[in-house]
Write a protein that holds these residues in place. Structure first.
Motif, mmCIF file in Angstrom:
data_model
loop_
_atom_site.group_PDB
_atom_site.id
_atom_site.type_symbol
_atom_site.label_atom_id
_atom_site.label_comp_id
_atom_site.label_asym_id
_atom_site.label_seq_id
_atom_site.Cartn_x
_atom_site.Cartn_y
_atom_site.Cartn_z
ATOM 1 N N VAL B 353 0.815 -1.209 0.000
ATOM 2 C CA VAL B 353 0.000 0.000 0.000
ATOM 3 C C VAL B 353 0.849 1.259 0.000
ATOM 4 O O VAL B 353 0.421 2.306 -0.463
ATOM 5 C CB VAL B 353 -0.964 0.049 1.203
ATOM 6 C CG1 VAL B 353 -2.108 -0.897 1.011
ATOM 7 C CG2 VAL B 353 -0.235 -0.232 2.497
ATOM 8 N N LEU B 354 2.048 1.142 0.539
ATOM 9 C CA LEU B 354 2.882 2.334 0.652
ATOM 10 C C LEU B 354 4.274 1.993 0.167
ATOM 11 O O LEU B 354 4.846 0.973 0.553
ATOM 12 C CB LEU B 354 2.927 2.773 2.119
ATOM 13 C CG LEU B 354 3.744 4.007 2.412
ATOM 14 C CD1 LEU B 354 3.029 5.236 1.905
ATOM 15 C CD2 LEU B 354 4.010 4.124 3.898
ATOM 16 N N ALA B 388 5.604 -1.011 2.387
ATOM 17 C CA ALA B 388 4.827 -1.574 3.482
ATOM 18 C C ALA B 388 3.542 -2.132 2.916
ATOM 19 O O ALA B 388 2.944 -1.542 2.031
ATOM 20 C CB ALA B 388 4.517 -0.495 4.507
ATOM 21 N N ARG B 389 3.177 -3.316 3.440
ATOM 22 C CA ARG B 389 1.997 -4.004 2.910
ATOM 23 C C ARG B 389 0.828 -3.914 3.864
ATOM 24 O O ARG B 389 0.990 -3.578 5.019
ATOM 25 C CB ARG B 389 2.337 -5.481 2.683
ATOM 26 C CG ARG B 389 3.403 -5.672 1.662
ATOM 27 C CD ARG B 389 3.978 -7.067 1.758
ATOM 28 N NE ARG B 389 5.021 -7.207 0.752
ATOM 29 C CZ ARG B 389 4.782 -7.520 -0.518
ATOM 30 N NH1 ARG B 389 3.557 -7.736 -0.918
ATOM 31 N NH2 ARG B 389 5.767 -7.617 -1.371
ATOM 32 N N GLU B 390 -0.302 -4.277 3.339
ATOM 33 C CA GLU B 390 -1.509 -4.335 4.147
ATOM 34 C C GLU B 390 -1.318 -5.332 5.298
ATOM 35 O O GLU B 390 -0.672 -6.359 5.132
ATOM 36 C CB GLU B 390 -2.662 -4.808 3.242
ATOM 37 C CG GLU B 390 -4.014 -4.589 3.826
ATOM 38 C CD GLU B 390 -5.080 -4.884 2.772
ATOM 39 O OE1 GLU B 390 -5.181 -6.052 2.381
ATOM 40 O OE2 GLU B 390 -5.754 -3.941 2.340
ATOM 41 N N SER B 391 -1.882 -5.044 6.466
ATOM 42 C CA SER B 391 -1.817 -5.885 7.677
ATOM 43 C C SER B 391 -0.403 -6.136 8.166
ATOM 44 O O SER B 391 -0.168 -7.091 8.875
ATOM 45 C CB SER B 391 -2.413 -7.280 7.483
ATOM 46 O OG SER B 391 -3.602 -7.244 6.887
ATOM 47 N N LYS B 557 -7.046 -4.741 9.068
ATOM 48 C CA LYS B 557 -5.969 -4.944 8.096
ATOM 49 C C LYS B 557 -5.138 -3.674 7.893
ATOM 50 O O LYS B 557 -4.811 -3.279 6.776
ATOM 51 C CB LYS B 557 -6.520 -5.407 6.745
ATOM 52 C CG LYS B 557 -7.270 -6.731 6.809
ATOM 53 C CD LYS B 557 -7.339 -7.341 5.439
ATOM 54 C CE LYS B 557 -8.095 -8.674 5.429
ATOM 55 N NZ LYS B 557 -7.710 -9.570 6.535
ATOM 56 N N THR B 558 -4.839 -3.019 8.992
ATOM 57 C CA THR B 558 -4.108 -1.769 8.920
ATOM 58 C C THR B 558 -2.631 -2.028 8.699
ATOM 59 O O THR B 558 -2.090 -3.031 9.167
ATOM 60 C CB THR B 558 -4.233 -1.015 10.257
ATOM 61 O OG1 THR B 558 -5.539 -1.205 10.740
ATOM 62 C CG2 THR B 558 -3.899 0.435 10.102
ATOM 63 N N THR B 559 -2.006 -1.120 7.996
ATOM 64 C CA THR B 559 -0.551 -1.130 7.927
ATOM 65 C C THR B 559 -0.055 -0.264 9.070
ATOM 66 O O THR B 559 -0.433 0.890 9.181
ATOM 67 C CB THR B 559 -0.076 -0.529 6.597
ATOM 68 O OG1 THR B 559 -0.756 -1.182 5.554
ATOM 69 C CG2 THR B 559 1.407 -0.660 6.445
#
Ligand SMILES: Nc1ncnc2c1ncn2[C@@H]1O[C@H](COP(=O)(O)OP(=O)(O)O)[C@@H](O)[C@H]1O
Ligand code: SF4
Ligand code: SF4
Ligand SMILES: [Mg+2]
Lengths: 348, 694, 397
Positions: B353-354, B388-391, B557-559
């Protein structure tokens, strides 16, 4: 340090220019000029006469130009009227238009001529300023040590009975403006009706020959008002320092209380009041004006009132310039002193 | 002068101390006893506000105007301190008992040069001459391992770094060779690597001068490293006392046990072995329960016995000098494992996601704040690249000034990047300041702050603050909608709904931090930057807040970008770790990769510096010299070269001249170092768990 | 009739103040009973100093109000009675008619007016002008100080320079320059009033807008209503027949402020505002480093919302304390103006003017100058003590 000083001086110069311009503008507004024309010329002049009177003397020109002339960066005004008479800004007695200087402003030392005292402004100001300096000197000698002492004694044991008593004294003196304390002091010490008659109610004689009897009351009056303020600042600063960790460190090193106060607390506690003392000057000037009026001591403050009350434009301008410069110089000193007192600000 | 004495140096017997305020008497310490033998170090641990500092100041008889000893006795070398006159007391302070406390900068007089402050001590107590005192000062400054003692002596405190200041404070305490040294959280304000070196120093000097020590800390690991005896305090009372081995391995008080279970020791794992938080809150001094203070939070509470009345200290049979304030300590099965809460499957990391690519942030600052002067460039972030990925939890580790917060600011849009890119879902956001970002982007990237006392606006109710966040993120159509959503958010962070109407000052630190988390998740944030979210909290609360964060992360499912300097907690909760030093990423990899060799020399030192409260852990000792260089004047070449112990293994002056490249060690593991492959292979693990206990 | 002795004068004076005593007693009884429920105000009643200060201040406020209602005064403050010139306290009024108070309790002044009644009437002038002028100075100082501290940079440099400019100007000179009839004739004070008094409007507008920006349905009617109301008041205030600023027609003009008073008001606001500016700026610089400000920034709040709703409420403690001190300072300034005969109408019973008149014969007659002097002293002292009590209480807990 040099850069710092230069920058401060630059700002100070700019401030002086701005402020003198404002004063110049306010004193040279049309109603003031008309009043001047009437007092100088003739009370019963018609509007047209007033206009031509002002025209002939160069008052009816753009304000910036007049300011430049007054400052001495623009050549002085010259008017050769049709009838052959000469009106020129720089023309003094015993000069012809050829020998008169081209510039004659504050920068050349030409401060103008007072319409009230019929004297050169620079002469008036230097004499009056000297008298006020004498007053201020004694005020400082009385005020600063006693204020600091009061503040330090109160602040070193915050909340103690000494603190309560001394704080009440200093709060009371800050709540007593000069025109109140002066009146009360005169009533108590100088009044012929019921007073103690220890001192004189006027200080006119102190101008030549100041002694305790004729000078103490005015000095005390100014000092009292300023004293409370400085004492409270000192107390606050001292009380804060006394709760600092390093004071605890000193106590836990086994240093005795008097030594803690003298060696560890005092220098840190005086940093803040020092600035305050210096910034007191614009206020003290207020007090000076009141006290000089109240006690009829013909110093700088008294002159200010005379100039302002009688529409004496050039004198008022001179007085303003001097007081603004005094204020700014004390601010500069306070900045520099702060740097020296506070080792945390390094001067590289 | 000092007489030799061979009984206990300090004996505190049934000490009670109260503070008297306008409203009430606050009993800060009750019935507290401890003995310090010559040459012994006694640790005093407990959460903040439990009365540790008050004990120390009680010993020094410096309780301020409203504090008073209301019971018990303090005997120093057999003499009752209460019998001393003022001048006798002064003679003991600084001379026989010296004290060091938390804030080094605040402990030194800012307007006095170091030499004066040091020389004062012996001149006062021993009446020696100025010259003698100065030579003593030089000697002691050299003893505390400060470089260039002459220059240091002539300096003002503000010209030294935090670590150097604390060394000076220690030197000052040692000037008169005291018999007892009281240290009140001496390293809390310092960075971990500096803390490690100070602790090392204190231990060495204690041995060298034969000083007894009373070491106050909230960190069990530090106490393990420094002390022989330990005393655990809870809410004004000593609850357990004994030798380090006894208390650490055979604890006899439920609070001690709960404390150990709530700190992340090696082996703890957020999924398989989650921490066990202590339920409830620390009682305020005037709201203590009847009977056992720990009762309301104790798993073993038994009505009728635990709340019957005052509970005395019981000696633990078999263990000399161990005692506990628990009526049930004989019945409790201390060996039974904790009832572990639900364990979880490790969450699968989702899509990226980032992504940061070669992100740079330089600041131009005036060299001198007051006088201006030429501008300097501070390189706060140098070529940061990661994704950085999800979860996923990515931990960002480093000491103060390494650029963690700058990075967070750039990501949040409070600053714009100097170079490089930040891609959020593939869209560039690095040049878009926060005012220009759309609501969605803003709501997606949110932050949890460090200081719980600062994170909430003190003059707005908790509910209003959350509702404002909802308003700003455009959530809910009506006021009622938002109110409902706000209550749901309070549920989410496990706060009672009544809290909506409270002011922040009515909340404890942990509760405030929960509100901060609720506010961050108000707009269903997908990326949350948590800037040291638990470091200012007490250990028992830390576990609860950490678990809450993990739980929300699992659900939503936060990063999570978890900024921290505490490697224990990082190992416990993160999936991947990024180590930063002076603006550079020096190592990046999976948690397992980063915590086992080969590592970057700085990571190695960091790992060694973290105190671990486990007697079965063996740590390699690596003490870094000096402080972190200032970001204004970074060293040339490798940023870590001024303190690196491996530097000599790199041929030539490569480390001094060239910034090392980012090297790939394994899949997903990168290290920024010049060391050769062969050298990396020789690296040994820093932490080993002794097998016989495992 | 015999003149009264002091033993008779004092009870009579205390009796005259009866409404004030009742009001004070009621206020204190209520406040102390409910002090735990009154927040910051209630805490004041825990501090002796604060209570003394508050009592002094409220004494003069009640005196001002009841005096204006003609309750305490014994005579018309402007009326001259024959034969009472410079008469000592307690002198009976010659030929007093029925219903007229038969004595000059504190004597007569050099125009044979009753000193006691003048002092009471004078308090009304102070009690009206000083707090209001201070409030306006705070509006100006806050509206400019917040952005200067929050944004910094060029704006800050400029505003700070201007503030220092005003501060470097000797106050007394400024008064002489602003308050003289010639300058008033040019309309400069009126223009200054127009500028200075617009700040409360700006303040209220921005305050509400930033708060309700996310809910336009509430914001728009609210803003229109509030700004229209305040705008009308504003226009009524600045528009006055005698000055160049005559914007409102007569029938729309709600009220007129007597010309001299407006000028005095402007002068006092003008010299106070820069100091308030500096205080607010300093507080802003401090508070803007807090995490809750950062939190507001990271959720994309606008600058004004942060300044007015996140920073300002948390600066209120020091500001309230300074507000009290500043009212005291303003009272002193008003007295100074009166003392130099600037601005106030010539017959005005305000304390400064009365002291000025009284001082001329001070060495012979004490009684005309001393009552207003002690009145001013006690009011300012009360304000200072109140500020001290508030500061002490706000530092605790
Ligand atoms: N000067 C004081 N006045 C009132 N209460 C105090 C004072 N100092 C400490 N306390 C109270 O005493 C208790 C113990 O504080 P402290 O000894 O500082 O704890 P610790 O050092 O363990 O963090 C706390 O509840 C604190 O609020
Ligand atoms: S006494 Fe009871 S409540 Fe207290 S710790 Fe022991 S078991 Fe728990
Ligand atoms: S590059 Fe050299 S100085 Fe830098 S960490 Fe590696 S070995 Fe140490
Ligand atoms: Mg403590």
């Amino acid at each position: 340090m040099a850069i710092f000083l230069l920058r401060r001086l630059g700002v100070m110069l700019l401030t002086t220019l701005c402020l003198t311009f404002v004063v110049f503008w306010l004193t040279n507004l049309q109603p003031n000029l008309e009043k001047l024309a009437k007092t100088q010329g003739n009370m019963r002049m018609t509007d047209a006469q007033v206009a031509s009177w002002l025209e002939a003397r160069g008052y009816a020109r753009p304000i910036l130009m007049k300011y430049g002339e007054w400052l001495g960066v623009v050549p002085g005004f010259v008017n050769l009227s049709a009838d052959g008479s000469v009106q020129a800004r720089c023309l003094d007695d015993g000069m012809t238009i050829e020998t008169a200087p081209r510039y004659c402003g504050v920068l050349q030392g030409e401060w103008g001529y007072s319409t009230v005292f019929r004297e050169d402004v620079s002469d008036i100001i230097s004499i009056r300023l000297g008298l006020t300096a004498k007053l201020m000197l004694w005020v400082m000698i009385l005020m600063v040590p006693s204020a600091l002492l009061l503040g330090v004694l109160a602040g070193m044991r915050e909340g103690s009975r000494t603190d309560r008593a001394l704080s009440t004294i200093s709060i009371t003196t800050t709540a007593t403006p000069e025109y109140v304390s002066g009146v009360i002091l005169i009533a108590v010490f100088a009044s012929s009706a019921v007073g103690l008659k220890w001192f004189k109610g006027t200080a006119t004689s102190a101008m030549e020959d100041a002694n305790f009897e004729n000078f103490f009351l005015p000095v005390l009056t100014i000092a009292l008002f300023g004293m409370g303020y400085i004492a409270r600042m000192t107390r606050a600063s001292m009380a804060e320092v006394m709760t600092a960790q390093y004071i605890r460190t000193a106590r836990l090193k086994g240093v005795s209380f008097p030594n803690i106060v003298m060696k560890h607390a005092l220098r840190n506690a005086l940093i803040a009041p020092f600035t305050v003392i210096m910034l007191q000057f614009p206020w003290l000037l207020n007090g000076v004006v009141i006290v000089e009026t109240l006690f009829n001591y013909k110093g700088f403050g008294w002159t200010l009132v005379q100039a302002a009350g009688n529409n004496d434009i050039e004198l008022l301008l001179g007085v303003s310039v001097v007081s603004v410069i005094v204020v700014l110089v004390t601010q500069l000193i306070s900045d520099i002193g702060y740097v020296y007192l506070n080792p945390r600000i390094s001067v590289s | 002068m000092k007489e030799p004495y061979d009984g206990p140096i300090l004996e505190i017997d049934g000490l009670s101390i109260s503070f008297f305020t306008r409203l009430r008497e606050i009993p800060a310490v009750m019935d507290f006893s401890v003995k310090v033998q010559p040459g012994e170090a006694v640790g005093l641990v407990g959460e903040s506000g439990c009365g540790k500092s008050t004990v120390a100041l009680g010993v020094m008889r410096d309780l301020g105007r409203n504090g008073r000893i209301v019971g018990g006795a303090i005997r120093f070398k057999g003499r009752d301190m209460a019998d001393l006159s003022d001048s006798e007391l002064r003679q003991i302070r600084g001379n026989e008992i010296a004290m060091i406390y938390q804030e080094p900068m605040a402990s030194l007089n800012p307007a006095m040069k170091i030499d004066r402050q040091l020389m004062e001590v012996p001149m006062l107590h021993e009446g020696i001459s100025e010259a003698q005192a100065r030579s003593r000062a030089l000697e002691v400054v050299a003893d505390v391992k400060l470089p260039d003692p002459e220059r240091i002596l002539k300096a003002y405190p503000h010209q030294l770094s935090g670590g150097q200041q604390q060394r000076i404070v220690i030197a000052m305490a040692l000037m008169s060779k005291p018999a007892l040294l009281i240290l009140d959280e001496p390293t809390t304000a310092l960075d971990v690597t500096v803390e490690a070196s100070i602790v090392e120093l204190v231990k060495d000097l204690g041995r060298k001068y034969g000083t007894s020590m009373l070491f106050i800390s909230h960190n069990l690991g530090l106490v393990l490293e420094t002390c022989d005896q330990i005393c655990v305090m809870y809410s004004g009372e000593a609850v357990e006392r004994g030798s380090i081995e006894d208390v650490f391995d055979q604890m006899q008080h439920p609070y001690t046990q709960a404390l150990f279970r709530s700190i992340p020791l090696p082996g703890a794992d957020k999924n398989a072995h989650p921490l066990v938080a202590i339920p409830g809150n620390f009682p305020l001094p005037h709201e203590r329960p009847k009977g056992c203070n720990f009762g309301p939070r104790c798993d073993y509470f038994e009505a009728g016995r635990c709340d019957a009345g005052h509970i005395p200290m019981f000696d633990v049979p078999g263990n000399e000098r161990q005692s506990t304030r628990c009526v049930r300590f004989r019945e409790i099965d201390w060996a039974s494992p904790p009832t572990i809460g639900a364990t979880h499957e490790k969450g699968e990391a989702g899509k990226v996601v980032l992504r940061m690519e070669a992100l740079k942030k330089y600041y131009k600052v005036a060299a001198n704040a007051l006088f201006g002067g030429e501008k300097k460039v501070v390189k706060a972030n140098e070529t940061l690249s990661f994704e950085a990925r999800e979860s996923e939890t990515l931990a960002i580790v480093g000491e103060s000034g390494c650029g963690k917060s700058t990075f967070a600011k750039v990501l949040m849009g409070l600053e714009t990047a100097t170079e490089g890119q930040i891609l959020l879902d593939g869209k560039n956001i690095e040049q878009i300041p926060i005012e220009k970002r759309d609501t969605k982007t803003i709501a997606d990237v949110q932050m949890v702050f460090q200081n719980p006392f600062d994170t909430l606006n003190p003059s707005m109710t908790v509910g209003r603050q959350i509702i404002r966040a909802l308003e700003i993120f455009g959530i809910g159509k009506t006021e009622a909608d938002r109110h409902r959503r706000m209550l749901e958010l309070l549920d989410l962070v496990k706060l009672p709904r009544e809290f909506a109407g409270r002011m922040p000052r009515q909340l404890s630190g942990g509760q405030k931090q929960r509100v901060g988390i609720a506010r961050a998740f108000a707009g269903d944030a997908r990326i949350v930057v948590a800037d040291e979210p638990v470091s200012a909290l007490d250990v028992s609360v830390q576990a609860a807040v950490t678990d809450l964060l993990m739980e929300i992360q699992r659900e939503q499912k936060t990063t999570l970008l978890f900024i921290s300097h505490d490697l224990s907690i990082v190992r416990y909760l993160s999936d991947r770790v990024m180590v930063m030093y002076l603006g550079h990423v020096v190592e990046l990899g999976d948690t397992a990769q980063v915590f086992s060799p080969p590592f970057h020399p700085y990571t190695e030192a960091l790992l060694s510096a973290v105190p671990i409260a486990d007697t079965s852990v063996k740590k390699k000792h690596i003490v870094l010299e000096g402080d972190v260089p200032s970001a204004m004047n970074p060293p040339p070449g490798c940023p870590f070269q001024t303190r690196c112990r491996w530097k000599s293994r790199v041929p030539g002056d490569l480390c001094e001249t060239e910034v090392p490249p980012m090297r790939r060690m394994a899949e997903g593991h990168q290290v920024k170092c010049h060391l050769s492959e062969a050298e990396f292979v020789t690296m040994e693990p820093v932490i080993e768990v002794r097998t016989e206990d495992a | 009739m015999e003149p009264l002795t002091w033993a008779e004068i004092i009870p009579r004076i205390l009796w005259q103040f009866l409404p004030v005593w009742i009001a004070l007693l009621g206020l204190f009884a209520l406040s102390i009973t409910f002090k735990r429920r009154l927040g910051f105000y209630g805490k004041l009643f825990d501090s002796t100093i604060g209570m003394i200060g508050f009592a002094l201040v409220m004494f003069w406020i009640f005196t001002g109000i009841f005096g204006a209602m003609d309750l305490i005064v014994t005579h018309d403050a402007l009326a001259q009675a024959s034969g009472m010139k410079n008469k000592v306290p307690g002198t009976p009024l010659r030929g007093a008619e029925a219903g007229e108070y038969p004595y000059y309790l504190l004597g007569g002044d050099n125009l044979a007016r009753d000193v006691f009644s003048r002092t009471i009437k004078g308090s009304w002038i102070v009690v009206q002008i000083a707090p209001l002028a201070t409030l306006f100075a705070f509006m100006v100082g806050i509206t400019l100080g917040l952005p200067a501290g929050y944004y910094g940079g060029k704006l800050d440099t400029l505003l700070t320079f201007v503030a220092n400019l005003v501060l470097a100007f000797p106050v007394i000179l400024l008064f002489y320059l602003l308050v003289t009839p010639e300058i008033v004739a040019t309309g400069i004070p009126s223009y200054m009033a127009a500028v200075l008094f617009v700040f409360p409007l700006i303040f209220a507008g921005v305050l509400l807008n930033s708060r309700y920006q996310t809910r336009p349905a509430v914001r728009t009617p609210l803003l229109v209503g509030v700004l229209a109301g305040m705008g009308w008041l504003y226009l009524s205030l600045i528009s006055d027949a005698g000055t160049p600023l005559k914007v409102l027609p007569r029938w729309l003009d709600l009220f007129d402020v007597p010309g001299g008073i407006l000028v005095v008001f402007v002068a006092v606001v003008f010299v106070n505002a820069p100091t308030v500016f500096r205080i607010v700026r300093g507080l802003t610089l401090d508070i803007k480093t807090r995490d809750y400000v950062a939190a507001a920034q990271t959720r994309g709040e606008g600058g004004w919302y942060i300044m007015l709703w996140e920073i300002l409420p948390n600066a209120r403690g020091p500001l309230i304390v300074d507000f009290c001190l500043r009212i005291g300072y303003t009272t002193i300034l008003l007295g100074t103006l009166g003392f130099f005969g600037l601005g106030m109408p010539p017959e005005s019973p305000d304390w400064g003017s009365t002291i000025n008149e009284g001082r001329k014969l001070l060495t012979i007659y004490l009684h005309p100058a001393l009552p207003p002097a002690f009145a001013l002293l006690s009011l300012v002292l009360g304000l200072n003590l109140l500020a001290d009590g508030l500061r002490e209480e706000s530092l605790r807990d």
